[in-house]
Design a protein around this motif. Structure first.
Motif, PDB file in Angstrom:
ATOM      1  N   LEU A  82       0.712  -1.397   0.176  1.00  0.00           N
ATOM      2  CA  LEU A  82       0.220  -0.085   0.227  1.00  0.00           C
ATOM      3  C   LEU A  82       0.935   1.283   0.150  1.00  0.00           C
ATOM      4  CD1 LEU A  82      -2.855  -1.128   2.240  1.00  0.00           C
ATOM      5  CD2 LEU A  82      -2.349  -1.460   0.125  1.00  0.00           C
ATOM      6  N   GLY A  83       2.002   1.010   0.648  1.00  0.00           N
ATOM      7  CA  GLY A  83       3.100   2.300   0.495  1.00  0.00           C
ATOM      8  C   GLY A  83       3.272   2.564  -0.962  1.00  0.00           C
ATOM      9  N   ALA A  84       3.761   1.417  -1.465  1.00  0.00           N
ATOM     10  CA  ALA A  84       4.100   1.866  -3.072  1.00  0.00           C
ATOM     11  C   ALA A  84       3.030   2.496  -3.596  1.00  0.00           C
ATOM     12  CB  ALA A  84       4.679   0.439  -3.427  1.00  0.00           C
ATOM     13  N   ILE A  85       1.860   2.101  -3.487  1.00  0.00           N
ATOM     14  CA  ILE A  85       0.722   2.669  -4.088  1.00  0.00           C
ATOM     15  C   ILE A  85       0.672   4.250  -3.899  1.00  0.00           C
ATOM     16  CG2 ILE A  85      -1.800   2.711  -4.504  1.00  0.00           C
ATOM     17  CD1 ILE A  85      -2.012  -0.145  -3.955  1.00  0.00           C
ATOM     18  N   LEU A  86       1.020   4.643  -2.613  1.00  0.00           N
ATOM     19  CA  LEU A  86       0.959   5.892  -2.293  1.00  0.00           C
ATOM     20  C   LEU A  86       2.015   6.769  -2.902  1.00  0.00           C
ATOM     21  CD1 LEU A  86       0.054   5.499   1.593  1.00  0.00           C
ATOM     22  CD2 LEU A  86      -1.428   6.629  -0.264  1.00  0.00           C
ATOM     23  N   VAL A  87       3.097   6.068  -3.058  1.00  0.00           N
ATOM     24  CA  VAL A  87       4.356   6.635  -3.718  1.00  0.00           C
ATOM     25  C   VAL A  87       3.927   6.865  -5.313  1.00  0.00           C
ATOM     26  CG1 VAL A  87       6.771   6.342  -4.441  1.00  0.00           C
ATOM     27  CG2 VAL A  87       5.957   5.755  -2.010  1.00  0.00           C
ATOM     28  N   ALA A  88       3.481   5.858  -5.847  1.00  0.00           N
ATOM     29  CA  ALA A  88       3.323   5.755  -7.186  1.00  0.00           C
ATOM     30  C   ALA A  88       2.110   6.866  -7.465  1.00  0.00           C
ATOM     31  CB  ALA A  88       2.597   4.512  -7.714  1.00  0.00           C
ATOM     32  N   GLU A  89       1.181   7.309  -6.541  1.00  0.00           N
ATOM     33  CA  GLU A  89       0.221   8.055  -6.730  1.00  0.00           C
ATOM     34  C   GLU A  89       0.812   9.755  -6.244  1.00  0.00           C
ATOM     35  OE1 GLU A  89      -3.296   6.861  -4.733  1.00  0.00           O
ATOM     36  OE2 GLU A  89      -3.667   5.383  -6.205  1.00  0.00           O
ATOM     37  N   GLY A  90       2.219   9.582  -5.795  1.00  0.00           N
ATOM     38  CA  GLY A  90       2.534  11.059  -5.566  1.00  0.00           C
ATOM     39  C   GLY A  90       2.165  11.591  -3.766  1.00  0.00           C
ATOM     40  N   LEU A  91       1.803  10.807  -2.995  1.00  0.00           N
ATOM     41  CA  LEU A  91       1.194  10.988  -1.991  1.00  0.00           C
ATOM     42  C   LEU A  91       2.263  10.634  -0.877  1.00  0.00           C
ATOM     43  CD1 LEU A  91      -2.583   9.758  -2.293  1.00  0.00           C
ATOM     44  CD2 LEU A  91      -1.725  12.036  -2.651  1.00  0.00           C
ATOM     45  N   ALA A  92       3.382   9.867  -1.118  1.00  0.00           N
ATOM     46  CA  ALA A  92       4.247   9.740  -0.041  1.00  0.00           C
ATOM     47  C   ALA A  92       5.743   9.666  -0.985  1.00  0.00           C
ATOM     48  CB  ALA A  92       4.062   8.230   0.555  1.00  0.00           C
ATOM     49  N   ARG A  93       6.770   9.345  -0.243  1.00  0.00           N
ATOM     50  CA  ARG A  93       8.096   8.887  -0.765  1.00  0.00           C
ATOM     51  C   ARG A  93       8.548   7.658  -0.175  1.00  0.00           C
ATOM     52  NH1 ARG A  93       9.992  14.616   1.040  1.00  0.00           N
ATOM     53  NH2 ARG A  93      10.332  14.267   3.284  1.00  0.00           N
ATOM     54  N   PRO A  94       9.440   6.895  -1.060  1.00  0.00           N
ATOM     55  CA  PRO A  94      10.081   5.760  -0.278  1.00  0.00           C
ATOM     56  C   PRO A  94      10.880   6.320   1.087  1.00  0.00           C
ATOM     57  CG  PRO A  94      10.422   5.929  -2.713  1.00  0.00           C
ATOM     58  CD  PRO A  94       9.675   7.093  -2.406  1.00  0.00           C
ATOM     59  N   TRP A  95      10.885   5.338   1.906  1.00  0.00           N
ATOM     60  CA  TRP A  95      11.482   5.650   3.315  1.00  0.00           C
ATOM     61  C   TRP A  95      13.124   5.050   2.969  1.00  0.00           C
ATOM     62  CZ3 TRP A  95      11.926   8.871   7.095  1.00  0.00           C
ATOM     63  CH2 TRP A  95      12.773   8.538   7.964  1.00  0.00           C
ATOM     64  N   ASP A  96      13.842   6.258   2.994  1.00  0.00           N
ATOM     65  CA  ASP A  96      15.308   6.199   2.888  1.00  0.00           C
ATOM     66  C   ASP A  96      15.898   6.335   4.251  1.00  0.00           C
ATOM     67  OD1 ASP A  96      15.474   8.801   3.250  1.00  0.00           O
ATOM     68  OD2 ASP A  96      15.960   9.339   1.314  1.00  0.00           O
ATOM     69  N   GLY A  97      15.326   6.697   5.371  1.00  0.00           N
ATOM     70  CA  GLY A  97      16.259   6.711   6.693  1.00  0.00           C
ATOM     71  C   GLY A  97      16.387   8.257   6.870  1.00  0.00           C
ATOM     72  N   ALA A  98      16.057   9.246   6.026  1.00  0.00           N
ATOM     73  CA  ALA A  98      16.310  10.557   6.368  1.00  0.00           C
ATOM     74  C   ALA A  98      15.155  11.416   6.309  1.00  0.00           C
ATOM     75  CB  ALA A  98      17.273  10.917   5.124  1.00  0.00           C
ATOM     76  N   ARG A  99      15.043  12.302   7.328  1.00  0.00           N
ATOM     77  CA  ARG A  99      13.816  13.139   7.470  1.00  0.00           C
ATOM     78  C   ARG A  99      14.069  14.167   6.337  1.00  0.00           C
ATOM     79  NH1 ARG A  99       9.850  12.159  11.382  1.00  0.00           N
ATOM     80  NH2 ARG A  99      10.407  10.391  12.640  1.00  0.00           N
ATOM     81  N   ARG A 100      13.007  14.465   5.405  1.00  0.00           N
ATOM     82  CA  ARG A 100      13.206  15.798   4.585  1.00  0.00           C
ATOM     83  C   ARG A 100      12.122  16.672   4.649  1.00  0.00           C
ATOM     84  NH1 ARG A 100      14.825  11.498   1.382  1.00  0.00           N
ATOM     85  NH2 ARG A 100      12.974  12.108  -0.178  1.00  0.00           N
ATOM     86  N   SER A 101      11.901  17.871   4.331  1.00  0.00           N
ATOM     87  CA  SER A 101      10.732  18.691   4.275  1.00  0.00           C
ATOM     88  C   SER A 101       9.996  18.414   3.318  1.00  0.00           C
ATOM     89  CB  SER A 101      11.286  19.951   4.344  1.00  0.00           C
ATOM     90  OG  SER A 101      10.103  21.036   3.965  1.00  0.00           O
ATOM     91  N   TRP A 102       8.658  18.565   3.465  1.00  0.00           N
ATOM     92  CA  TRP A 102       7.690  18.398   2.213  1.00  0.00           C
ATOM     93  C   TRP A 102       7.234  20.070   2.212  1.00  0.00           C
ATOM     94  CZ3 TRP A 102       5.901  14.094   0.188  1.00  0.00           C
ATOM     95  CH2 TRP A 102       6.305  12.857   1.073  1.00  0.00           C
ATOM     96  N   CYS A 103       7.996  20.913   2.418  1.00  0.00           N
ATOM     97  CA  CYS A 103       7.671  22.295   2.092  1.00  0.00           C
ATOM     98  C   CYS A 103       8.513  22.933   1.083  1.00  0.00           C
ATOM     99  CB  CYS A 103       7.621  23.121   3.402  1.00  0.00           C
ATOM    100  SG  CYS A 103       6.511  22.354   4.971  1.00  0.00           S
ATOM    101  N   GLY A 104       9.184  22.154   0.329  1.00  0.00           N
ATOM    102  CA  GLY A 104       9.504  22.849  -1.039  1.00  0.00           C
ATOM    103  C   GLY A 104      11.203  22.897  -0.880  1.00  0.00           C
TER     104      GLY A 104
END
Length: 123
Positions: A101-123
């Motif tokens: 279900l996570g991969a579906i959210l990523v494919a739909e642009g609603l999430a990103r793959p978890w790579d262990g790093a916290r990154r901003s969603w604000c640009g």
């Protein structure tokens, strides 16, 4: 190997600490008495968001995960050696028996793959 294959249940948004079998946000659910963090993704926050765009995307991811959790079968699979995150949430890949279900959210642009790093969603 799946931890659990569970029959379809009505899935709502979690509305309080006593709520069960529900979606907390776009990458966290409460299921079978445990809090489960989707291991393979990072979704925007809906509570401690840093900007309105993050909150809006987080709300969309949360609603979409709620829809996806209505699948006839939900499987929770532990991948790797880590069982829990630092907050005590179980780390699992959540799938409908065929797709993460996570991969579906990523494919739909609603999430990103978890790579262990916290990154901003604000640009």
């Amino acid at each position: 190997m799946a931890d659990a294959a569970l029959p379809r249940r009505g899935v709502n948004l979690c509305t309080g600490a006593a709520a069960t079998d529900c979606v907390i946000d776009g990458d966290t659910i409460r299921w079978a008495g445990q809090i489960i963090r989707l291991q393979d993704i990072d979704a925007p926050e809906i509570r401690d968001f840093k900007c309105p765009a993050e909150q809006a995307l987080g709300n969309r991811a949360t609603e979409r995960l709620r829809e996806l959790m209505g699948s006839p079968i939900i499987e929770l699979t532990r991948i790797g050696s880590r069982d829990e995150d630092r907050y005590g949430r179980k780390l699992r890949v959540v799938s409908d028996g065929r797709h993460s279900l996570g991969a579906i959210l990523v494919a739909e642009g609603l999430a990103r793959p978890w790579d262990g790093a916290r990154r901003s969603w604000c640009g």
